[in-house]
Design an enzyme around this catalytic site. Structure first.
Site, PDB file in Angstrom:
ATOM      1  N   HIS A   1      51.123  59.122  39.388  1.00  9.77           N
ATOM      2  CA  HIS A   1      49.763  59.627  39.116  1.00  9.77           C
ATOM      3  C   HIS A   1      48.876  59.426  40.336  1.00  9.77           C
ATOM      4  O   HIS A   1      49.265  58.774  41.297  1.00  9.77           O
ATOM      5  CB  HIS A   1      49.179  58.995  37.851  1.00  9.77           C
ATOM      6  CG  HIS A   1      48.931  57.515  37.908  1.00  9.77           C
ATOM      7  ND1 HIS A   1      49.938  56.596  38.086  1.00  9.77           N
ATOM      8  CD2 HIS A   1      47.781  56.798  37.808  1.00  9.77           C
ATOM      9  CE1 HIS A   1      49.419  55.368  38.069  1.00  9.77           C
ATOM     10  NE2 HIS A   1      48.117  55.461  37.923  1.00  9.77           N
TER      11      HIS A   1
ATOM     12  N   HIS B   1      46.082  57.860  41.062  1.00  9.66           N
ATOM     13  CA  HIS B   1      45.293  56.666  41.398  1.00  9.66           C
ATOM     14  C   HIS B   1      45.704  56.104  42.760  1.00  9.66           C
ATOM     15  O   HIS B   1      46.878  56.107  43.121  1.00  9.66           O
ATOM     16  CB  HIS B   1      45.440  55.583  40.325  1.00  9.66           C
ATOM     17  CG  HIS B   1      44.646  55.870  39.085  1.00  9.66           C
ATOM     18  ND1 HIS B   1      44.902  55.258  37.881  1.00  9.66           N
ATOM     19  CD2 HIS B   1      43.606  56.715  38.874  1.00  9.66           C
ATOM     20  CE1 HIS B   1      44.056  55.717  36.969  1.00  9.66           C
ATOM     21  NE2 HIS B   1      43.260  56.604  37.547  1.00  9.66           N
TER      22      HIS B   1
ATOM     23  N   ASP C   1      46.160  53.182  43.968  1.00 11.39           N
ATOM     24  CA  ASP C   1      47.178  52.128  44.121  1.00 11.39           C
ATOM     25  C   ASP C   1      48.598  52.661  43.906  1.00 11.39           C
ATOM     26  O   ASP C   1      49.573  51.912  44.025  1.00 11.39           O
ATOM     27  CB  ASP C   1      46.883  50.925  43.201  1.00 11.39           C
ATOM     28  CG  ASP C   1      46.826  51.291  41.727  1.00 11.39           C
ATOM     29  OD1 ASP C   1      46.216  52.317  41.380  1.00 11.39           O
ATOM     30  OD2 ASP C   1      47.398  50.537  40.914  1.00 11.39           O
ATOM     31  N   HIS C   2      48.734  53.972  43.625  1.00 15.55           N
ATOM     32  CA  HIS C   2      50.062  54.598  43.475  1.00 15.55           C
ATOM     33  C   HIS C   2      50.270  55.718  44.500  1.00 15.55           C
ATOM     34  O   HIS C   2      51.291  55.777  45.165  1.00 15.55           O
ATOM     35  CB  HIS C   2      50.231  55.129  42.036  1.00 15.55           C
ATOM     36  CG  HIS C   2      50.121  54.031  41.030  1.00 15.55           C
ATOM     37  ND1 HIS C   2      51.211  53.403  40.486  1.00 15.55           N
ATOM     38  CD2 HIS C   2      49.026  53.399  40.515  1.00 15.55           C
ATOM     39  CE1 HIS C   2      50.806  52.438  39.674  1.00 15.55           C
ATOM     40  NE2 HIS C   2      49.482  52.420  39.672  1.00 15.55           N
TER      41      HIS C   2
ATOM     42  N   HIS D   1      46.714  57.783  30.463  1.00 13.75           N
ATOM     43  CA  HIS D   1      46.151  56.943  31.532  1.00 13.75           C
ATOM     44  C   HIS D   1      45.430  57.863  32.520  1.00 13.75           C
ATOM     45  O   HIS D   1      44.282  57.621  32.886  1.00 13.75           O
ATOM     46  CB  HIS D   1      47.274  56.152  32.198  1.00 13.75           C
ATOM     47  CG  HIS D   1      46.815  55.277  33.322  1.00 13.75           C
ATOM     48  ND1 HIS D   1      46.117  54.107  33.130  1.00 13.75           N
ATOM     49  CD2 HIS D   1      46.953  55.408  34.678  1.00 13.75           C
ATOM     50  CE1 HIS D   1      45.844  53.552  34.305  1.00 13.75           C
ATOM     51  NE2 HIS D   1      46.334  54.328  35.254  1.00 13.75           N
TER      52      HIS D   1
ATOM     53  N   ASP E   1      51.890  53.953  35.329  1.00  8.04           N
ATOM     54  CA  ASP E   1      50.908  53.226  34.512  1.00  8.04           C
ATOM     55  C   ASP E   1      50.869  53.761  33.078  1.00  8.04           C
ATOM     56  O   ASP E   1      49.841  53.660  32.398  1.00  8.04           O
ATOM     57  CB  ASP E   1      49.509  53.322  35.136  1.00  8.04           C
ATOM     58  CG  ASP E   1      49.371  52.437  36.369  1.00  8.04           C
ATOM     59  OD1 ASP E   1      50.333  51.718  36.717  1.00  8.04           O
ATOM     60  OD2 ASP E   1      48.286  52.461  36.987  1.00  8.04           O
TER      61      ASP E   1
ATOM     62  N   HIS F   1      53.480  48.145  37.627  1.00  8.27           N
ATOM     63  CA  HIS F   1      52.830  46.857  37.948  1.00  8.27           C
ATOM     64  C   HIS F   1      53.594  45.672  37.364  1.00  8.27           C
ATOM     65  O   HIS F   1      54.229  45.796  36.311  1.00  8.27           O
ATOM     66  CB  HIS F   1      51.414  46.800  37.351  1.00  8.27           C
ATOM     67  CG  HIS F   1      50.419  47.689  38.021  1.00  8.27           C
ATOM     68  ND1 HIS F   1      49.632  47.279  39.067  1.00  8.27           N
ATOM     69  CD2 HIS F   1      50.076  48.979  37.779  1.00  8.27           C
ATOM     70  CE1 HIS F   1      48.839  48.268  39.453  1.00  8.27           C
ATOM     71  NE2 HIS F   1      49.089  49.329  38.683  1.00  8.27           N
TER      72      HIS F   1
HETATM   73  N1  LIG Z   1      44.469  43.875  33.210  1.00  6.68           N
HETATM   74  C1  LIG Z   1      44.865  44.261  34.532  1.00  6.68           C
HETATM   75  C2  LIG Z   1      43.651  44.804  35.264  1.00  6.68           C
HETATM   76  C3  LIG Z   1      43.956  45.928  36.191  1.00  6.68           C
HETATM   77  C4  LIG Z   1      44.028  47.314  35.503  1.00  6.68           C
HETATM   78  O1  LIG Z   1      43.084  47.778  34.860  1.00  6.68           O
HETATM   79  N2  LIG Z   1      45.170  47.967  35.649  1.00  6.68           N
HETATM   80  C5  LIG Z   1      45.401  49.295  35.120  1.00  6.68           C
HETATM   81  C6  LIG Z   1      46.482  49.957  35.972  1.00  6.68           C
HETATM   82  S1  LIG Z   1      46.052  50.058  37.706  1.00  6.68           S
HETATM   83  C7  LIG Z   1      45.880  49.283  33.683  1.00  6.68           C
HETATM   84  O2  LIG Z   1      46.048  50.334  33.109  1.00  6.68           O
HETATM   85  N3  LIG Z   1      46.116  48.103  33.097  1.00  6.68           N
HETATM   86  C8  LIG Z   1      46.642  47.971  31.765  1.00  6.68           C
HETATM   87  C9  LIG Z   1      46.091  46.779  31.029  1.00  6.68           C
HETATM   88  O3  LIG Z   1      45.221  46.080  31.582  1.00  6.68           O
HETATM   89  O4  LIG Z   1      46.526  46.534  29.911  1.00  6.68           O
HETATM   90  C10 LIG Z   1      45.506  43.027  35.169  1.00  6.68           C
HETATM   91  O5  LIG Z   1      46.267  42.363  34.443  1.00  6.68           O
HETATM   92  O6  LIG Z   1      45.335  42.715  36.348  1.00  6.68           O
HETATM   93 ZN   LIG Z   2      48.020  51.131  38.725  1.00  7.82          ZN
HETATM   94 ZN   LIG Z   3      46.624  53.982  37.332  1.00  5.33          ZN
END
Ligand SMILES: N[C@@H](CCC(=O)N[C@@H](CS)C(=O)NCC(=O)O)C(=O)O
Ligand SMILES: [Zn+2]
Ligand SMILES: [Zn+2]
Length: 303
Positions: free
Chosen positions: A97, A99, A101-102, A153, A177, A216
């Site tokens: 996607h 974003h 960071d990807h 997402h 994601d 991630h």
């Molecule tokens: N909760 C994330 C915060 C970062 C964030 O929002 N990541 C995005 C992807 S870049 C997401 O969709 N996270 C899923 C979630 O927090 O459950 C973390 O554990 O660091």
């Molecule tokens: Zn991400």
């Molecule tokens: Zn993302």
């Protein structure tokens, strides 16, 4: 603690787009303490390449032809180094996607290695050469890649399902994601209904042994939320203590399998009574909406 807030900002910047990109303090990102790892099969290899704070890039190698693809190459120099190390021909970029960071490394990688075909499902993906949609297929060497459209997402999110004809080894799916180990992506551009379709009808119907490579390393935090939803689920407790051990050694918790996700991922378990009771509904899509909203505000406990 500083790295947590930077992780959050990486995704936020992705949402804000290219203008903000140059303000990212990249020098502060440090994945040097995270180990890479290699999943070896006789049909394909997947090297996990840690990037930024908690992202993964994946180098996919077709063992037959030594052709390779890279998933979400946000740190292009690391990709060039890995390609050299394996002595493979990189031909393809698989972008999950848009974003930052990807997809944020696509343009630089294409400059470093001209001639790459860049796949993605969204016009916002940098250096895109092949826009794809649901069930489009193509090859990486002798491997078959099938695109799975998983909007929510982001609208143009694509997961890539990789198989080898007549192989007895498990296929692979790169989920960006959309599906994380024990979790799912935030609903930035979609609805609970869409995420239900993505997780249950699309990814959930892949062969159960399919290896899941997500975008991630969020496993520990996700499992702590999963435990909050289902305190009596043994699979969650077991996986959490395993994941903590991995984390302490700097090792990835990735990949899982589709079958495993159904045992501990609350977003894959919205049809289960225990999850529905926690959410206070007997409708799986309502349960999806409710636990996503709850996780958005969830304060992760220390232990
Ligand atoms: N909760 C994330 C915060 C970062 C964030 O929002 N990541 C995005 C992807 S870049 C997401 O969709 N996270 C899923 C979630 O927090 O459950 C973390 O554990 O660091
Ligand atoms: Zn991400
Ligand atoms: Zn993302």
């Amino acid at each position: 603690m500083w790295f947590r807030s930077l992780a959050a900002s990486a995704c936020a910047l992705g949402v804000l787009g290219a203008v903000t990109r140059k303000f990212v303090p990249t020098a502060l990102f440090d994945s040097s303490l995270r180990k890479s790892s290699l999943v070896e099969q006789s049909d394909m290899k997947v090297e996990l390449l840690p990037a930024l704070t908690d992202n993964y890039m994946y180098l996919l190698i077709d063992e037959d032809t030594k052709e390779a693809a890279i998933v979400d190459p946000v740190e292009p120099q690391k990709v060039v180094d890995a390609v050299k190390k394996h002595g493979v021909k990189l031909k393809t970029v698989l972008t999950t996607h848009h974003h930052w960071d990807h997809a944020g490394g696509n343009e630089k990688l294409v400059k470093l290695m001209p001639g790459l075909t860049v796949y993605g499902g969204d016009d916002r993906v940098g250096a895109l050469t092949q826009k794809v949609t649901h069930y489009n297929t193509f090859k990486v060497g002798s491997l078959n890649v099938k695109c799975l459209s998983t909007p929510c997402h982001t609208r143009g999110h694509i997961c890539y399902f990789v198989t080898k004809e007549n192989s007895t080894e498990p296929p692979a799916v790169f989920t960006g994601d959309t599906l994380f180990m024990a979790g799912c992506g935030k609903f930035f551009e979609g609805t609970a209904d869409e995420m239900y379709k993505n997780l249950i009808d699309v990814l959930g119907r892949l062969p159960p042994e399919t290896r899941v490579y997500c975008g991630h390393e969020y496993t520990i935090n996700n499992l702590k939320f999963a435990r909050h939803v289902e305190p009596n689920n043994e699979a969650i407790l077991k996986k959490l203590s395993w994941a903590k051990e991995k984390y302490d050694n700097g090792e990835p918790t990735i990949p899982s399998t589709v079958a495993e996700e159904f045992t501990f991922n609350p977003f894959m378990r919205v049809r289960e009574k225990s999850v529905q009771e926690h959410a206070g509904t007997s409708d799986p899509i309502e349960a999806m909406r409710s636990i996503r909203k709850e996780k958005d505000a969830f304060k992760v406990p220390k232990n």
